[in-house]
Write an enzyme that holds these catalytic residues in place. Structure first.
Site, PDB file in Angstrom:
ATOM      1  N   GLU A  64      28.871 -17.699 -17.197  1.00  0.00           N
ATOM      2  CA  GLU A  64      28.971 -16.731 -16.104  1.00  0.00           C
ATOM      3  C   GLU A  64      28.606 -15.308 -16.551  1.00  0.00           C
ATOM      4  O   GLU A  64      27.841 -14.624 -15.895  1.00  0.00           O
ATOM      5  CB  GLU A  64      30.381 -16.764 -15.522  1.00  0.00           C
ATOM      6  CG  GLU A  64      30.428 -16.241 -14.098  1.00  0.00           C
ATOM      7  CD  GLU A  64      31.763 -16.528 -13.439  1.00  0.00           C
ATOM      8  OE1 GLU A  64      32.592 -17.217 -14.047  1.00  0.00           O
ATOM      9  OE2 GLU A  64      31.946 -16.048 -12.306  1.00  0.00           O
ATOM     10  N   ARG A 122      36.558 -30.088 -27.664  1.00  0.00           N
ATOM     11  CA  ARG A 122      37.409 -31.149 -27.106  1.00  0.00           C
ATOM     12  C   ARG A 122      36.622 -32.417 -26.819  1.00  0.00           C
ATOM     13  O   ARG A 122      37.213 -33.500 -26.694  1.00  0.00           O
ATOM     14  CB  ARG A 122      38.172 -30.631 -25.880  1.00  0.00           C
ATOM     15  CG  ARG A 122      39.251 -29.616 -26.264  1.00  0.00           C
ATOM     16  CD  ARG A 122      39.998 -29.089 -25.075  1.00  0.00           C
ATOM     17  NE  ARG A 122      39.178 -28.300 -24.186  1.00  0.00           N
ATOM     18  CZ  ARG A 122      38.905 -27.012 -24.323  1.00  0.00           C
ATOM     19  NH1 ARG A 122      39.417 -26.349 -25.344  1.00  0.00           N
ATOM     20  NH2 ARG A 122      38.139 -26.384 -23.466  1.00  0.00           N
TER      21      ARG A 122
HETATM   22  P1  AMP Z   1      30.763 -25.701 -18.053  1.00  0.00           P
HETATM   23  O1  AMP Z   1      29.632 -25.441 -18.990  1.00  0.00           O
HETATM   24  O2  AMP Z   1      30.987 -24.594 -17.080  1.00  0.00           O
HETATM   25  O3  AMP Z   1      30.656 -27.063 -17.385  1.00  0.00           O
HETATM   26  O4  AMP Z   1      32.089 -25.714 -18.916  1.00  0.00           O
HETATM   27  C1  AMP Z   1      32.429 -26.841 -19.628  1.00  0.00           C
HETATM   28  C2  AMP Z   1      33.058 -26.496 -20.947  1.00  0.00           C
HETATM   29  O5  AMP Z   1      33.983 -25.428 -20.843  1.00  0.00           O
HETATM   30  C3  AMP Z   1      33.813 -27.681 -21.470  1.00  0.00           C
HETATM   31  O6  AMP Z   1      33.563 -27.767 -22.867  1.00  0.00           O
HETATM   32  C4  AMP Z   1      35.268 -27.380 -21.175  1.00  0.00           C
HETATM   33  O7  AMP Z   1      36.068 -27.722 -22.272  1.00  0.00           O
HETATM   34  C5  AMP Z   1      35.327 -25.900 -20.915  1.00  0.00           C
HETATM   35  N1  AMP Z   1      35.948 -25.526 -19.626  1.00  0.00           N
HETATM   36  C6  AMP Z   1      35.328 -24.920 -18.599  1.00  0.00           C
HETATM   37  N2  AMP Z   1      36.175 -24.654 -17.601  1.00  0.00           N
HETATM   38  C7  AMP Z   1      37.359 -25.119 -18.000  1.00  0.00           C
HETATM   39  C8  AMP Z   1      38.670 -25.146 -17.399  1.00  0.00           C
HETATM   40  N3  AMP Z   1      38.912 -24.631 -16.178  1.00  0.00           N
HETATM   41  N4  AMP Z   1      39.672 -25.720 -18.097  1.00  0.00           N
HETATM   42  C9  AMP Z   1      39.449 -26.239 -19.323  1.00  0.00           C
HETATM   43  N5  AMP Z   1      38.258 -26.235 -19.943  1.00  0.00           N
HETATM   44  C10 AMP Z   1      37.233 -25.674 -19.297  1.00  0.00           C
END
Ligand code: AMP
Length: 176
Positions: free
Chosen positions: A101, A64
Site C-alpha cells: 500500500e 508464516r
Molecule cells: P498481501 O500481499 O496484501 O496479500 O499480504 C499478504 C502477506 O501479508 C502475508 O504474508 C500475510 O502474512 C501478511 N498479512 C497481510 N495482511 C494481514 C493481516 N490482516 N493479518 C495477518 N497477516 C497479514
C-alpha cells in the site's frame, strides 16, 4: 473442508486491532499453531486439493508461509523452498519486486530452488491484497517453474487478492 473445521479455525484465529500499524486488523495465526489437534487438520485441508496435481515443489513465503509449507511438503513428499525477504538467502538469488500500500518490497529465492518443469505449490498464511503471493508466482515462473496453485489458511475476501492471482488455482481453508 468440513464446516466444523471452518468454524474451529475461525474461532481459533485472534484478531489484533492496529497491529503492526494503526488501521490494520491483524489475523494472528499462533493459536492455530498452538493447537496440536487443529494444526494437522489445517495442514491436511491446505494440501488435499492439490493431491493428484503432480506437485514437485512447495514454496513457502516468509515467514508464516514456512510454518505451513514445510509440513505440506513433507505430506506431499516433495522439496520445500523458501521465498525470503531480501538479503536473507546466502547463495545465488533471483528477485522480484512488488508494491504494497505505501511501499514496495522484494522476495528472493535461490536460483536452484525450482527449475524448468517444476510444478510448484505456493503457500502462505494469509491472502490479503494478493501482492505477495503474485510476486512469489512471478518469481517461480522466472526460474522456469509452473505454479500449480496457491494455498493459504485465511483469505481476506474484501481485499480481493484472488483478482491478482486470476490465472492460478487459489485455495483458502477459511475466507472472511
Ligand atoms: P498481501 O500481499 O496484501 O496479500 O499480504 C499478504 C502477506 O501479508 C502475508 O504474508 C500475510 O502474512 C501478511 N498479512 C497481510 N495482511 C494481514 C493481516 N490482516 N493479518 C495477518 N497477516 C497479514
Amino acid at each position: 473442508m468440513t464446516t466444523a473445521l471452518h468454524q474451529r479455525v475461525t474461532s481459533a484465529l485472534r484478531d489484533v486491532p492496529d497491529f503492526p500499524t494503526a488501521g490494520i486488523l491483524f489475523k494472528d495465526i499462533t493459536p492455530v499453531l498452538a493447537d496440536p489437534t487443529l494444526l494437522p487438520e489445517v495442514i491436511t485441508a491446505m494440501v488435499t486439493p492439490f493431491r493428484g496435481s503432480d506437485v514437485t515443489h512447495v514454496v513457502g513465503v516468509e515467514s508464516r508461509g514456512f510454518l505451513f509449507g514445510v509440513p505440506m511438503a513433507l505430506s506431499l513428499q516433495v522439496p520445500f523452498a523458501p521465498a525470503r525477504k531480501p538479503g536473507k538467502l546466502p547463495w545465488r538469488t533471483q528477485r522480484e519486486s512488488y508494491d504494497l500500500e505505501y511501499r514496495s518490497d522484494v522476495l528472493e529465492m535461490h536460483t536452484d530452488a525450482v527449475w524448468a518443469g517444476a510444478r510448484v505449490l505456493v503457500v502462505d498464511d494469509v491472502l490479503a491484497t494478493g501482492g505477495t503471493a503474485a510476486a512469489a508466482c512471478r518469481l517461480i515462473e522466472r526460474l522456469g517453474g509452473e505454479v500449480i496453485g496457491v494455498s493459504v489458511l485465511l483469505e481476506l475476501g474484501a481485499l480481493n487478492g484472488r483478482a491478482r492471482l486470476a490465472s492460478h488455482h487459489v485455495h483458502a481453508v477459511v475466507s472472511v
